[in-house]
Design a protein around this motif. Structure first.
Motif, PDB file in Angstrom:
ATOM      1  N   ARG A 116     -85.681 -16.995  85.289  1.00 20.20           N
ATOM      2  CA  ARG A 116     -86.333 -15.734  85.625  1.00 20.20           C
ATOM      3  C   ARG A 116     -87.507 -15.966  86.580  1.00 20.20           C
ATOM      4  O   ARG A 116     -87.754 -15.158  87.485  1.00 20.20           O
ATOM      5  CB  ARG A 116     -86.812 -15.038  84.346  1.00 20.20           C
ATOM      6  CG  ARG A 116     -85.688 -14.463  83.513  1.00 20.20           C
ATOM      7  CD  ARG A 116     -86.186 -13.687  82.307  1.00 20.20           C
ATOM      8  NE  ARG A 116     -85.069 -13.210  81.510  1.00 20.20           N
ATOM      9  CZ  ARG A 116     -84.380 -12.091  81.762  1.00 20.20           C
ATOM     10  NH1 ARG A 116     -84.726 -11.333  82.795  1.00 20.20           N
ATOM     11  NH2 ARG A 116     -83.367 -11.727  80.995  1.00 20.20           N
ATOM     12  N   HIS A 117     -88.207 -17.057  86.387  1.00 16.73           N
ATOM     13  CA  HIS A 117     -89.322 -17.381  87.273  1.00 16.73           C
ATOM     14  C   HIS A 117     -88.821 -17.632  88.699  1.00 16.73           C
ATOM     15  O   HIS A 117     -89.445 -17.197  89.673  1.00 16.73           O
ATOM     16  CB  HIS A 117     -90.049 -18.608  86.731  1.00 16.73           C
ATOM     17  CG  HIS A 117     -91.297 -18.959  87.471  1.00 16.73           C
ATOM     18  ND1 HIS A 117     -92.406 -18.141  87.522  1.00 16.73           N
ATOM     19  CD2 HIS A 117     -91.605 -20.050  88.215  1.00 16.73           C
ATOM     20  CE1 HIS A 117     -93.340 -18.705  88.255  1.00 16.73           C
ATOM     21  NE2 HIS A 117     -92.889 -19.861  88.690  1.00 16.73           N
ATOM     22  N   ARG A 118     -87.690 -18.322  88.815  1.00 16.17           N
ATOM     23  CA  ARG A 118     -87.115 -18.598  90.145  1.00 16.17           C
ATOM     24  C   ARG A 118     -86.526 -17.343  90.773  1.00 16.17           C
ATOM     25  O   ARG A 118     -86.520 -17.188  91.995  1.00 16.17           O
ATOM     26  CB  ARG A 118     -86.029 -19.667  90.029  1.00 16.17           C
ATOM     27  CG  ARG A 118     -86.538 -21.011  89.553  1.00 16.17           C
ATOM     28  CD  ARG A 118     -85.396 -22.016  89.396  1.00 16.17           C
ATOM     29  NE  ARG A 118     -85.878 -23.174  88.656  1.00 16.17           N
ATOM     30  CZ  ARG A 118     -85.404 -23.601  87.493  1.00 16.17           C
ATOM     31  NH1 ARG A 118     -84.375 -22.973  86.950  1.00 16.17           N
ATOM     32  NH2 ARG A 118     -85.935 -24.642  86.894  1.00 16.17           N
ATOM     33  N   LEU A 119     -85.974 -16.485  89.941  1.00 14.27           N
ATOM     34  CA  LEU A 119     -85.324 -15.280  90.442  1.00 14.27           C
ATOM     35  C   LEU A 119     -86.330 -14.274  90.998  1.00 14.27           C
ATOM     36  O   LEU A 119     -86.018 -13.532  91.936  1.00 14.27           O
ATOM     37  CB  LEU A 119     -84.517 -14.644  89.306  1.00 14.27           C
ATOM     38  CG  LEU A 119     -83.669 -13.408  89.596  1.00 14.27           C
ATOM     39  CD1 LEU A 119     -82.653 -13.687  90.693  1.00 14.27           C
ATOM     40  CD2 LEU A 119     -82.970 -12.941  88.324  1.00 14.27           C
ATOM     41  N   ALA A 120     -87.529 -14.276  90.459  1.00 15.99           N
ATOM     42  CA  ALA A 120     -88.531 -13.257  90.819  1.00 15.99           C
ATOM     43  C   ALA A 120     -88.797 -13.167  92.322  1.00 15.99           C
ATOM     44  O   ALA A 120     -88.869 -12.047  92.865  1.00 15.99           O
ATOM     45  CB  ALA A 120     -89.831 -13.502  90.051  1.00 15.99           C
ATOM     46  N   PRO A 121     -88.960 -14.289  93.053  1.00 20.30           N
ATOM     47  CA  PRO A 121     -89.207 -14.158  94.505  1.00 20.30           C
ATOM     48  C   PRO A 121     -88.046 -13.510  95.255  1.00 20.30           C
ATOM     49  O   PRO A 121     -88.271 -12.810  96.243  1.00 20.30           O
ATOM     50  CB  PRO A 121     -89.425 -15.604  94.961  1.00 20.30           C
ATOM     51  CG  PRO A 121     -89.779 -16.364  93.738  1.00 20.30           C
ATOM     52  CD  PRO A 121     -89.055 -15.696  92.618  1.00 20.30           C
ATOM     53  N   LEU A 123     -85.953 -11.193  93.997  1.00 20.18           N
ATOM     54  CA  LEU A 123     -86.003  -9.757  93.703  1.00 20.18           C
ATOM     55  C   LEU A 123     -87.110  -9.080  94.492  1.00 20.18           C
ATOM     56  O   LEU A 123     -86.950  -7.946  94.952  1.00 20.18           O
ATOM     57  CB  LEU A 123     -86.215  -9.530  92.202  1.00 20.18           C
ATOM     58  CG  LEU A 123     -85.219 -10.206  91.247  1.00 20.18           C
ATOM     59  CD1 LEU A 123     -85.476  -9.738  89.820  1.00 20.18           C
ATOM     60  CD2 LEU A 123     -83.782  -9.940  91.655  1.00 20.18           C
ATOM     61  N   ALA A 124     -88.217  -9.784  94.676  1.00 24.88           N
ATOM     62  CA  ALA A 124     -89.348  -9.216  95.414  1.00 24.88           C
ATOM     63  C   ALA A 124     -89.041  -9.028  96.891  1.00 24.88           C
ATOM     64  O   ALA A 124     -89.761  -8.301  97.586  1.00 24.88           O
ATOM     65  CB  ALA A 124     -90.574 -10.114  95.260  1.00 24.88           C
ATOM     66  N   LEU A 153     -79.434 -12.706  82.661  1.00 24.13           N
ATOM     67  CA  LEU A 153     -80.286 -12.219  83.744  1.00 24.13           C
ATOM     68  C   LEU A 153     -79.836 -10.863  84.274  1.00 24.13           C
ATOM     69  O   LEU A 153     -80.476 -10.288  85.158  1.00 24.13           O
ATOM     70  CB  LEU A 153     -80.297 -13.231  84.893  1.00 24.13           C
ATOM     71  CG  LEU A 153     -80.730 -14.661  84.538  1.00 24.13           C
ATOM     72  CD1 LEU A 153     -80.597 -15.572  85.745  1.00 24.13           C
ATOM     73  CD2 LEU A 153     -82.154 -14.678  84.003  1.00 24.13           C
ATOM     74  N   VAL A 156     -82.030  -7.576  85.095  1.00 21.68           N
ATOM     75  CA  VAL A 156     -82.923  -7.384  86.251  1.00 21.68           C
ATOM     76  C   VAL A 156     -82.189  -7.430  87.591  1.00 21.68           C
ATOM     77  O   VAL A 156     -82.757  -7.097  88.626  1.00 21.68           O
ATOM     78  CB  VAL A 156     -84.070  -8.421  86.260  1.00 21.68           C
ATOM     79  CG1 VAL A 156     -85.002  -8.195  85.085  1.00 21.68           C
ATOM     80  CG2 VAL A 156     -83.531  -9.844  86.277  1.00 21.68           C
ATOM     81  N   ARG A 385     -87.521  -1.666  95.986  1.00 19.78           N
ATOM     82  CA  ARG A 385     -86.181  -2.144  95.610  1.00 19.78           C
ATOM     83  C   ARG A 385     -85.614  -1.176  94.587  1.00 19.78           C
ATOM     84  O   ARG A 385     -86.232  -0.893  93.572  1.00 19.78           O
ATOM     85  CB  ARG A 385     -86.288  -3.552  95.032  1.00 19.78           C
ATOM     86  CG  ARG A 385     -85.024  -4.112  94.388  1.00 19.78           C
ATOM     87  CD  ARG A 385     -85.340  -5.482  93.784  1.00 19.78           C
ATOM     88  NE  ARG A 385     -84.189  -6.095  93.123  1.00 19.78           N
ATOM     89  CZ  ARG A 385     -83.917  -5.990  91.827  1.00 19.78           C
ATOM     90  NH1 ARG A 385     -84.691  -5.254  91.042  1.00 19.78           N
ATOM     91  NH2 ARG A 385     -82.862  -6.602  91.319  1.00 19.78           N
TER      92      ARG A 385
END
Length: 390
Positions: A116-121, A123-124, A153, A156, A385
């Protein structure tokens, strides 16, 4: 019905030229699906969103990632800077096998938190659909654990899991036994429990031979799973041709692909997934055969190849810039490569385009022209988004 109006659209609709631009446009959605995308018109609406002239594209798609892993390989990055090659590091027990040990030891909760930490950028930056591979467990329960985490995941983003058991041969099992395990136990289990949408493999001298990949692909086909392939990245083992022979969704990397391989991909409709992050990180000099891919009409997608070793890249916008500057893709090719063509690489027709029936995955941008999404580096112009779970 919700309507996004006063917008400029890059619909990516194949029925329109180029990016499918609509200058004075709107998008209407109901129950998570697009019911209209085109010129402004009067529609009954429960909610109207004024986009103030901003651009709307489909939500971006990162169609090749290795998001689920534990640990990192910064030491290998340093070793490559000192002159070690990817192949040398792999043969010394590093690379994929180094990540395998950390991933096997990690709990599902720890893997999910890291993912989730890696995915956040991503998604942003307006990414709404992400392909997520396994491949760092290299044992049944560890691979299933990674695929289960990938599915988690889905709260999100629109997640497309891929089983990559044939990523490397684990050191604790003879090669033939592991290949048999992948084909006779792991693929049937993955298919039976719906853990993945496709099967991938790594066709390379440091991984699996074309003959071995053919066994994996035959097993996937027998259990109703589509296939993808890491092909011709470090040498020409004719992986692209193999992908074409098995009607693969995509063949990825392709630096050493020859004309016959491109021709096979064109005949099968296999998408070429270009991974400029790995090309950059490994300081490669041999370019994928872009002109041949154009000449034969092969669709090209662009992806981050987000992984711990050869492409620690967390920006699809930067991947587009790299594809343009390193591989000489046009702006249109880059943008189609992270929308409609990326969707095709996943076997999807319901994302990557603004048209009736597609999922309402949108990216709304503070830009004057779509070229800005490719041109800038380290700048994120995302305004909003929109992601639909339906």
């Amino acid at each position: 019905m919700r309507v996004f109006t006063n917008a400029r659209l890059a619909t990516m609709d194949p029925a329109l030229p180029g990016l499918g631009v609509v200058e004075h446009g709107m998008v209407a959605e109901q129950a998570g699906r697009i019911v209209y995308a085109g010129p402004v018109r009067a529609l009954p609406a429960d909610e109207v969103v004024d986009c103030a002239g901003r651009w709307i594209t489909p939500g971006l798609i990162d169609c090749h990632t290795h998001l689920i892993y534990a640990g990192n390989r910064a030491a290998e990055f340093e070793a490559r800077l000192d002159g070690a090659s990817y192949e040398e590091i792999a043969r010394q027990g590093g690379g994929i096998l180094g990540t395998m040990s950390a991933t096997r030891a990690a709990s599902p909760a720890a893997l999910e938190a890291a993912a989730r930490h890696r995915l956040a950028p991503l998604l942003a930056e307006g990414v709404t659909t992400v392909e997520v591979k396994s491949g760092y467990g290299l044992a049944p329960e560890a691979e299933y654990k990674c695929l289960t985490v990938a599915r988690a995941l889905g709260d999100v983003a629109d997640i497309s899991p891929t089983f990559l058991g044939a990523h490397s041969v684990p050191p604790d099992m003879p090669r033939a036994d592991y290949l048999r395990l992948v084909c006779e136990e792991m693929i049937p289990h993955v298919a039976r429990h719906g853990l993945a949408d496709a099967v991938d493999a790594f066709c390379e001298t440091i991984a699996f031979s074309p003959e071995e990949i053919a066994q994996v692909f035959a097993a996937a086909a027998a259990h109703g799973l589509r296939v993808k392939l890491h092909a011709d990245q470090l040498s020409n083992l004719h992986g692209a041709a193999l992908a074409g022979r098995f009607n693969a969704l995509s063949a990825d990397h392709l630096e050493y692909t020859d004309e016959d391989g491109v021709r096979a991909m064109a005949q099968s409709g296999t998408v070429a997934v270009l991974l400029p992050g790995a090309f950059f990180t490994l300081r490669e000099t041999r370019l994928p055969p872009i002109e041949a891919l154009r000449r034969h009409g092969v669709r090209m997608a662009v992806s981050t190849d987000l992984n711990p070793g050869t492409s620690p890249l967390f920006s699809l916008l930067l991947a587009m810039n790299m594809a343009a500057t390193q591989f000489r893709l046009t702006i249109t090719e880059c943008l189609l490569g992270v929308t409609r063509h990326a969707a095709a690489a996943l076997g999807r027709a319901d994302v990557g385009v603004l048209r009736q029936g597609a999922k309402c995955h949108l990216a709304i941008w503070d830009i004057e022209h779509p070229a800005e999404l490719v041109y800038r580096m380290g700048f994120n112009p995302l305004y909003q988004r929109i992601w639909s779970v339906s």
